[in-house]
Design a protein around this motif. Structure first.
Motif, PDB file in Angstrom:
ATOM      1  N   ASN A 199       0.871  -1.249  -0.048  1.00  0.00           N
ATOM      2  CA  ASN A 199       0.068   0.200  -0.157  1.00  0.00           C
ATOM      3  C   ASN A 199       0.918   1.385  -0.087  1.00  0.00           C
ATOM      4  O   ASN A 199       1.979   1.244   0.381  1.00  0.00           O
ATOM      5  CB  ASN A 199      -0.952   0.003   1.167  1.00  0.00           C
ATOM      6  N   PHE A 200       0.281   2.376  -0.587  1.00  0.00           N
ATOM      7  CA  PHE A 200       1.030   3.749  -0.574  1.00  0.00           C
ATOM      8  C   PHE A 200      -0.118   4.727   0.098  1.00  0.00           C
ATOM      9  O   PHE A 200       0.181   4.833   1.281  1.00  0.00           O
ATOM     10  CB  PHE A 200       1.321   3.981  -1.961  1.00  0.00           C
ATOM     11  N   ILE A 201      -0.935   5.388  -0.674  1.00  0.00           N
ATOM     12  CA  ILE A 201      -1.980   6.082  -0.180  1.00  0.00           C
ATOM     13  C   ILE A 201      -3.237   5.290   0.005  1.00  0.00           C
ATOM     14  O   ILE A 201      -3.847   5.149  -1.175  1.00  0.00           O
ATOM     15  CB  ILE A 201      -2.190   7.403  -1.155  1.00  0.00           C
ATOM     16  N   PHE A 202      -3.351   4.614   0.921  1.00  0.00           N
ATOM     17  CA  PHE A 202      -4.547   3.592   1.325  1.00  0.00           C
ATOM     18  C   PHE A 202      -4.831   3.754   2.668  1.00  0.00           C
ATOM     19  O   PHE A 202      -4.028   4.118   3.509  1.00  0.00           O
ATOM     20  CB  PHE A 202      -4.269   2.352   0.731  1.00  0.00           C
ATOM     21  N   SER A 207      -3.069  -3.466  10.114  1.00  0.00           N
ATOM     22  CA  SER A 207      -2.105  -4.694  10.405  1.00  0.00           C
ATOM     23  C   SER A 207      -0.818  -4.039  10.153  1.00  0.00           C
ATOM     24  O   SER A 207      -0.776  -2.743   9.237  1.00  0.00           O
ATOM     25  CB  SER A 207      -2.361  -5.867   9.598  1.00  0.00           C
ATOM     26  N   TYR A 208       0.134  -4.284  10.799  1.00  0.00           N
ATOM     27  CA  TYR A 208       1.470  -4.110  10.344  1.00  0.00           C
ATOM     28  C   TYR A 208       1.927  -4.044   8.936  1.00  0.00           C
ATOM     29  O   TYR A 208       2.462  -3.247   8.239  1.00  0.00           O
ATOM     30  CB  TYR A 208       2.615  -4.864  11.230  1.00  0.00           C
ATOM     31  N   ALA A 209       1.456  -5.294   8.353  1.00  0.00           N
ATOM     32  CA  ALA A 209       1.973  -5.455   6.789  1.00  0.00           C
ATOM     33  C   ALA A 209       1.294  -4.473   5.881  1.00  0.00           C
ATOM     34  O   ALA A 209       1.871  -4.247   5.024  1.00  0.00           O
ATOM     35  CB  ALA A 209       1.574  -7.126   6.653  1.00  0.00           C
ATOM     36  N   THR A 210       0.249  -4.136   6.094  1.00  0.00           N
ATOM     37  CA  THR A 210      -0.848  -3.253   5.393  1.00  0.00           C
ATOM     38  C   THR A 210      -0.477  -1.861   5.662  1.00  0.00           C
ATOM     39  O   THR A 210      -0.757  -1.034   4.543  1.00  0.00           O
ATOM     40  CB  THR A 210      -2.173  -3.738   5.466  1.00  0.00           C
ATOM     41  N   SER A 211       0.272  -1.496   6.474  1.00  0.00           N
ATOM     42  CA  SER A 211       0.395  -0.250   6.861  1.00  0.00           C
ATOM     43  C   SER A 211       1.900   0.214   6.655  1.00  0.00           C
ATOM     44  O   SER A 211       2.176   1.499   7.236  1.00  0.00           O
ATOM     45  CB  SER A 211      -0.116   0.363   8.331  1.00  0.00           C
ATOM     46  N   HIS A 212       2.818  -0.822   6.454  1.00  0.00           N
ATOM     47  CA  HIS A 212       4.094  -0.518   6.013  1.00  0.00           C
ATOM     48  C   HIS A 212       4.514  -1.235   4.779  1.00  0.00           C
ATOM     49  O   HIS A 212       4.195  -2.291   4.505  1.00  0.00           O
ATOM     50  CB  HIS A 212       5.008  -1.198   7.337  1.00  0.00           C
ATOM     51  N   SER A 213       5.301  -0.396   4.252  1.00  0.00           N
ATOM     52  CA  SER A 213       5.783  -1.058   2.981  1.00  0.00           C
ATOM     53  C   SER A 213       7.139  -0.299   2.320  1.00  0.00           C
ATOM     54  O   SER A 213       7.750   0.091   3.295  1.00  0.00           O
ATOM     55  CB  SER A 213       4.721  -0.929   2.023  1.00  0.00           C
ATOM     56  N   GLN A 214       7.590  -0.627   1.253  1.00  0.00           N
ATOM     57  CA  GLN A 214       8.767   0.295   0.779  1.00  0.00           C
ATOM     58  C   GLN A 214       8.422   1.033  -0.584  1.00  0.00           C
ATOM     59  O   GLN A 214       7.534   0.586  -1.502  1.00  0.00           O
ATOM     60  CB  GLN A 214       9.909  -0.525   0.644  1.00  0.00           C
ATOM     61  N   ILE A 215       9.087   2.025  -0.764  1.00  0.00           N
ATOM     62  CA  ILE A 215       9.159   2.641  -1.985  1.00  0.00           C
ATOM     63  C   ILE A 215      10.431   2.795  -2.715  1.00  0.00           C
ATOM     64  O   ILE A 215      11.088   2.772  -2.127  1.00  0.00           O
ATOM     65  CB  ILE A 215       8.566   4.219  -2.037  1.00  0.00           C
ATOM     66  N   THR A 223      21.417   2.591 -20.463  1.00  0.00           N
ATOM     67  CA  THR A 223      21.567   1.284 -20.980  1.00  0.00           C
ATOM     68  C   THR A 223      21.325   0.267 -19.854  1.00  0.00           C
ATOM     69  O   THR A 223      21.184  -0.904 -19.902  1.00  0.00           O
ATOM     70  CB  THR A 223      22.844   0.822 -21.504  1.00  0.00           C
ATOM     71  N   LYS A 224      21.341   0.843 -18.617  1.00  0.00           N
ATOM     72  CA  LYS A 224      21.086  -0.044 -17.405  1.00  0.00           C
ATOM     73  C   LYS A 224      20.640   0.407 -16.109  1.00  0.00           C
ATOM     74  O   LYS A 224      20.869   1.856 -16.174  1.00  0.00           O
ATOM     75  CB  LYS A 224      22.552  -0.881 -17.098  1.00  0.00           C
ATOM     76  N   VAL A 225      20.193  -0.375 -15.171  1.00  0.00           N
ATOM     77  CA  VAL A 225      19.931   0.388 -13.746  1.00  0.00           C
ATOM     78  C   VAL A 225      21.095   0.329 -13.016  1.00  0.00           C
ATOM     79  O   VAL A 225      21.734  -0.664 -12.948  1.00  0.00           O
ATOM     80  CB  VAL A 225      18.807  -0.559 -13.185  1.00  0.00           C
ATOM     81  N   GLU A 226      21.306   1.508 -12.706  1.00  0.00           N
ATOM     82  CA  GLU A 226      22.650   1.873 -12.093  1.00  0.00           C
ATOM     83  C   GLU A 226      22.466   1.616 -10.321  1.00  0.00           C
ATOM     84  O   GLU A 226      23.535   1.002  -9.858  1.00  0.00           O
ATOM     85  CB  GLU A 226      23.188   3.417 -12.198  1.00  0.00           C
ATOM     86  N   ASN A 227      21.349   1.970  -9.850  1.00  0.00           N
ATOM     87  CA  ASN A 227      21.311   1.835  -8.568  1.00  0.00           C
ATOM     88  C   ASN A 227      19.734   1.652  -8.343  1.00  0.00           C
ATOM     89  O   ASN A 227      18.895   2.167  -8.845  1.00  0.00           O
ATOM     90  CB  ASN A 227      21.715   3.248  -7.822  1.00  0.00           C
ATOM     91  N   ILE A 228      19.362   0.984  -7.108  1.00  0.00           N
ATOM     92  CA  ILE A 228      18.055   0.927  -6.693  1.00  0.00           C
ATOM     93  C   ILE A 228      17.997   1.241  -4.981  1.00  0.00           C
ATOM     94  O   ILE A 228      19.105   0.523  -4.433  1.00  0.00           O
ATOM     95  CB  ILE A 228      17.327  -0.596  -6.772  1.00  0.00           C
ATOM     96  N   LYS A 229      17.488   2.150  -4.739  1.00  0.00           N
ATOM     97  CA  LYS A 229      17.291   2.641  -3.229  1.00  0.00           C
ATOM     98  C   LYS A 229      15.644   2.216  -2.718  1.00  0.00           C
ATOM     99  O   LYS A 229      15.104   3.034  -3.238  1.00  0.00           O
ATOM    100  CB  LYS A 229      17.891   4.143  -2.862  1.00  0.00           C
ATOM    101  N   LEU A 230      15.738   1.602  -1.964  1.00  0.00           N
ATOM    102  CA  LEU A 230      14.443   1.380  -1.170  1.00  0.00           C
ATOM    103  C   LEU A 230      14.430   2.425   0.193  1.00  0.00           C
ATOM    104  O   LEU A 230      15.281   2.300   0.954  1.00  0.00           O
ATOM    105  CB  LEU A 230      14.188  -0.072  -0.643  1.00  0.00           C
ATOM    106  N   GLU A 231      12.854   2.765   0.102  1.00  0.00           N
ATOM    107  CA  GLU A 231      12.742   3.492   1.442  1.00  0.00           C
ATOM    108  C   GLU A 231      11.644   3.160   2.193  1.00  0.00           C
ATOM    109  O   GLU A 231      10.538   2.774   1.688  1.00  0.00           O
ATOM    110  CB  GLU A 231      12.383   5.072   0.885  1.00  0.00           C
TER     111      GLU A 231
END
Length: 243
Positions: A199-202, A207-215, A223-231
């Motif tokens: 979920n994002f704007i929902f 529950s913890y699982a439905t109210s916590h996520s990552q973006i 030509t390529k994905v240089e970096n991925i950062k999760l928040e």
């Protein structure tokens, strides 16, 4: 969320905890799981017929969104609701069962959306054929896909297999949603597969699982994905994600 925005007369309210993050990107890909219509009626608690107030549109525009509309709630107000949504989003890139291209900083992105919830018997070979058809037209072919059982912490085998088949066919990034919980992503043949962003704007604060996520922030060269950062995000006040 619409009721909260109307009550506060603040249609930016739900975005305030992630506003700087959204504004820091060239674009933000999201699944818009609600039609936006004129005179959206008040939503009753516990109902599953969604709509958004048209006053949200300028807010969505300022945050550089690109929207997937191919999901199981976009037709909650029928074809007319979908048409209104598409008309209201005329200045915001979006896609339903069509293919769109967006060029940003000299890099071309193509987008396709698929919905396995409304259409569980969707022809997988048709998906693969579309990917093969459009892959050569863009630098990055992004697949935004509505799939999977709700609330599962892990990914079903059929989705892993399909994701791999899509990458083998030419998909570069897979953007998954519907389970309402975060499910781990993987890198397959140097391509990121996000099985479910949760979920994002929902408003599922039960529950913890439905109210916590990552973006995720993806840094891309041509030509390529240089970096991925999760928040990590936490959804507070039943509709406000905060980093």
């Amino acid at each position: 969320i619409t009721s909260t925005a109307r009550a506060k007369n603040d249609f930016n309210y739900s975005f305030s905890g992630v506003s700087p993050w959204l504004l820091s990107h060239d674009f933000n890909l999201a699944n818009l799981e609600s039609p936006i219509i004129a005179n959206c009626p008040e939503g009753k608690t516990g109902t599953f017929t969604f709509c958004g107030d048209s006053k949200f549109v300028p807010i969505l525009q300022q945050y550089n969104f690109i929207f997937n509309l191919n999901n199981n709630h976009i037709l909650n107000y029928g074809q007319n609701g979908l048409l209104q949504t598409q008309n209201l989003l005329n200045k915001i890139p979006h896609f339903y069962d069509d293919f769109i291209i967006n060029n940003i900083n000299g890099i071309s992105f193509g987008f396709l959306g698929f919905d396995f919830i409304t259409y569980p018997n969707l022809d997988k070979s048709e998906i693969i054929n579309k990917i093969i058809k459009y892959n050569s037209q863009v630098d990055y072919l992004v697949i935004s896909i509505h799939w999977g059982n709700e609330y599962l912490p892990g990914v079903e085998t059929w989705r892993v297999n399909l994701a791999h088949d899509m990458v083998d066919a030419g998909a570069d990034i897979i953007h998954g949603h519907h389970p309402h919980v975060w499910q781990d992503y993987e890198i397959y043949k140097d391509k990121p597969i996000f099985y479910s962003f949760g979920n994002f704007i929902f408003d599922q604060s039960w529950s913890y699982a439905t109210s916590h996520s990552q973006i995720a922030t993806l840094i891309l060269s041509k030509t390529k994905v240089e970096n991925i950062k999760l928040e990590p995000i936490e959804i507070k006040s039943n509709s406000q994600p905060w980093i």
